[in-house]
Design a protein around this motif. Sequence first.
Motif, PDB file in Angstrom:
ATOM      1  N   UNK A  36      45.705  47.354  35.206  1.00 42.81           N
ATOM      2  CA  UNK A  36      46.728  46.586  34.503  1.00 42.81           C
ATOM      3  C   UNK A  36      48.068  46.853  35.174  1.00 42.81           C
ATOM      4  N   UNK A  37      48.658  45.819  35.736  1.00 44.55           N
ATOM      5  CA  UNK A  37      49.936  45.955  36.418  1.00 44.55           C
ATOM      6  C   UNK A  37      51.081  45.617  35.476  1.00 44.55           C
ATOM      7  N   UNK A  38      50.938  44.559  34.714  1.00 43.27           N
ATOM      8  CA  UNK A  38      52.000  44.117  33.819  1.00 43.27           C
ATOM      9  C   UNK A  38      51.713  44.509  32.389  1.00 43.27           C
ATOM     10  N   UNK A  39      52.395  43.844  31.502  1.00 42.75           N
ATOM     11  CA  UNK A  39      52.238  44.110  30.083  1.00 42.75           C
ATOM     12  C   UNK A  39      51.139  43.265  29.468  1.00 42.75           C
ATOM     13  N   UNK A  40      51.194  43.123  28.158  1.00 39.52           N
ATOM     14  CA  UNK A  40      50.148  42.379  27.464  1.00 39.52           C
ATOM     15  C   UNK A  40      50.135  40.885  27.801  1.00 39.52           C
ATOM     16  N   UNK A  41      51.299  40.310  28.155  1.00 45.24           N
ATOM     17  CA  UNK A  41      51.319  38.902  28.515  1.00 45.24           C
ATOM     18  C   UNK A  41      50.545  38.651  29.801  1.00 45.24           C
ATOM     19  N   UNK A  42      50.721  39.544  30.770  1.00 52.13           N
ATOM     20  CA  UNK A  42      49.991  39.367  32.034  1.00 52.13           C
ATOM     21  C   UNK A  42      48.507  39.657  31.857  1.00 52.13           C
ATOM     22  N   UNK A  43      48.186  40.569  30.958  1.00 49.45           N
ATOM     23  CA  UNK A  43      46.778  40.835  30.681  1.00 49.45           C
ATOM     24  C   UNK A  43      46.138  39.592  30.052  1.00 49.45           C
ATOM     25  N   UNK A  44      46.821  38.976  29.113  1.00 52.63           N
ATOM     26  CA  UNK A  44      46.310  37.743  28.498  1.00 52.63           C
ATOM     27  C   UNK A  44      46.201  36.606  29.494  1.00 52.63           C
ATOM     28  N   UNK A  45      47.200  36.492  30.374  1.00 54.77           N
ATOM     29  CA  UNK A  45      47.168  35.455  31.400  1.00 54.77           C
ATOM     30  C   UNK A  45      45.995  35.669  32.350  1.00 54.77           C
ATOM     31  N   UNK A  46      45.696  36.915  32.679  1.00 52.53           N
ATOM     32  CA  UNK A  46      44.557  37.198  33.549  1.00 52.53           C
ATOM     33  C   UNK A  46      43.234  36.813  32.918  1.00 52.53           C
ATOM     34  N   UNK A  47      43.081  37.087  31.641  1.00 53.12           N
ATOM     35  CA  UNK A  47      41.834  36.732  30.949  1.00 53.12           C
ATOM     36  C   UNK A  47      41.708  35.216  30.827  1.00 53.12           C
ATOM     37  N   UNK A  48      42.802  34.540  30.485  1.00 52.44           N
ATOM     38  CA  UNK A  48      42.775  33.080  30.365  1.00 52.44           C
ATOM     39  C   UNK A  48      42.506  32.444  31.725  1.00 52.44           C
ATOM     40  N   UNK A  49      43.095  32.999  32.786  1.00 48.23           N
ATOM     41  CA  UNK A  49      42.851  32.472  34.135  1.00 48.23           C
ATOM     42  C   UNK A  49      41.380  32.635  34.521  1.00 48.23           C
ATOM     43  N   UNK A  50      40.796  33.786  34.216  1.00 48.78           N
ATOM     44  CA  UNK A  50      39.385  34.004  34.542  1.00 48.78           C
ATOM     45  C   UNK A  50      38.497  33.039  33.767  1.00 48.78           C
ATOM     46  N   UNK A  51      38.793  32.814  32.504  1.00 52.11           N
ATOM     47  CA  UNK A  51      38.011  31.852  31.718  1.00 52.11           C
ATOM     48  C   UNK A  51      38.181  30.434  32.254  1.00 52.11           C
ATOM     49  N   UNK A  52      39.394  30.085  32.661  1.00 56.04           N
ATOM     50  CA  UNK A  52      39.633  28.761  33.230  1.00 56.04           C
ATOM     51  C   UNK A  52      38.906  28.605  34.560  1.00 56.04           C
ATOM     52  N   UNK A  53      38.842  29.679  35.349  1.00 52.55           N
ATOM     53  CA  UNK A  53      38.120  29.615  36.621  1.00 52.55           C
ATOM     54  C   UNK A  53      36.637  29.380  36.378  1.00 52.55           C
ATOM     55  N   UNK A  54      36.061  30.127  35.437  1.00 52.19           N
ATOM     56  CA  UNK A  54      34.649  29.919  35.111  1.00 52.19           C
ATOM     57  C   UNK A  54      34.419  28.501  34.582  1.00 52.19           C
ATOM     58  N   UNK A  55      35.350  28.003  33.787  1.00 48.39           N
ATOM     59  CA  UNK A  55      35.215  26.637  33.291  1.00 48.39           C
ATOM     60  C   UNK A  55      35.282  25.606  34.399  1.00 48.39           C
ATOM     61  N   UNK A  56      36.186  25.804  35.350  1.00 51.11           N
ATOM     62  CA  UNK A  56      36.341  24.848  36.446  1.00 51.11           C
ATOM     63  C   UNK A  56      35.180  24.919  37.430  1.00 51.11           C
ATOM     64  N   UNK A  57      34.612  26.097  37.620  1.00 52.77           N
ATOM     65  CA  UNK A  57      33.558  26.256  38.620  1.00 52.77           C
ATOM     66  C   UNK A  57      32.164  26.023  38.031  1.00 52.77           C
ATOM     67  N   UNK A  58      31.937  26.436  36.794  1.00 47.46           N
ATOM     68  CA  UNK A  58      30.600  26.342  36.214  1.00 47.46           C
ATOM     69  C   UNK A  58      30.436  25.180  35.243  1.00 47.46           C
ATOM     70  N   UNK A  59      31.417  24.933  34.404  1.00 51.06           N
ATOM     71  CA  UNK A  59      31.256  23.944  33.331  1.00 51.06           C
ATOM     72  C   UNK A  59      31.648  22.541  33.790  1.00 51.06           C
ATOM     73  N   UNK A  60      32.731  22.409  34.539  1.00 50.35           N
ATOM     74  CA  UNK A  60      33.225  21.087  34.930  1.00 50.35           C
ATOM     75  C   UNK A  60      32.209  20.291  35.766  1.00 50.35           C
ATOM     76  N   UNK A  61      31.526  20.882  36.752  1.00 52.88           N
ATOM     77  CA  UNK A  61      30.530  20.085  37.476  1.00 52.88           C
ATOM     78  C   UNK A  61      29.380  19.605  36.589  1.00 52.88           C
ATOM     79  N   UNK A  62      28.973  20.422  35.638  1.00 56.22           N
ATOM     80  CA  UNK A  62      27.909  20.012  34.719  1.00 56.22           C
ATOM     81  C   UNK A  62      28.382  18.847  33.854  1.00 56.22           C
ATOM     82  N   UNK A  63      29.628  18.926  33.385  1.00 60.25           N
ATOM     83  CA  UNK A  63      30.169  17.833  32.578  1.00 60.25           C
ATOM     84  C   UNK A  63      30.290  16.545  33.404  1.00 60.25           C
ATOM     85  N   UNK A  64      30.700  16.670  34.654  1.00 61.58           N
ATOM     86  CA  UNK A  64      30.792  15.478  35.507  1.00 61.58           C
ATOM     87  C   UNK A  64      29.420  14.849  35.731  1.00 61.58           C
ATOM     88  N   UNK A  65      28.417  15.664  35.988  1.00 61.36           N
ATOM     89  CA  UNK A  65      27.065  15.135  36.175  1.00 61.36           C
ATOM     90  C   UNK A  65      26.529  14.513  34.892  1.00 61.36           C
TER      91      UNK A  65
END
Length: 86
Positions: A36-65
């Motif tokens: 953890x480099x930053x405070x709680x805001x950066x920790x939350x941003x990191x978790x949201x970014x990771x979830x968004x990455x999984x959504x863009x890489x795993x869920x979005x192609x399935x939804x497009x198909x």
Amino acid sequence: MRRHPFVMAALGLGALFLLLHLGGGRQCVGVLSGTVVGGPWQMGLGVVYALAWFGAVLVAPVLLLAGLADAVLQSSSKVSVTSQRE
């Protein structure tokens, strides 16, 4: 012509990931490894970014198909209904 909801959801996931990436979310993902480099805001941003990455890489192609398959099935059913009427 109206876009399919699956396609719109996939585009929304991609847009969310793009916004988080441009906002610097990638630098905050270190929280997942315990550095953890930053405070709680950066920790939350990191978790949201990771979830968004999984959504863009795993869920979005399935939804497009799924949206593409549904559109093809709807158009083929319209063709078969009109050919049966003739």
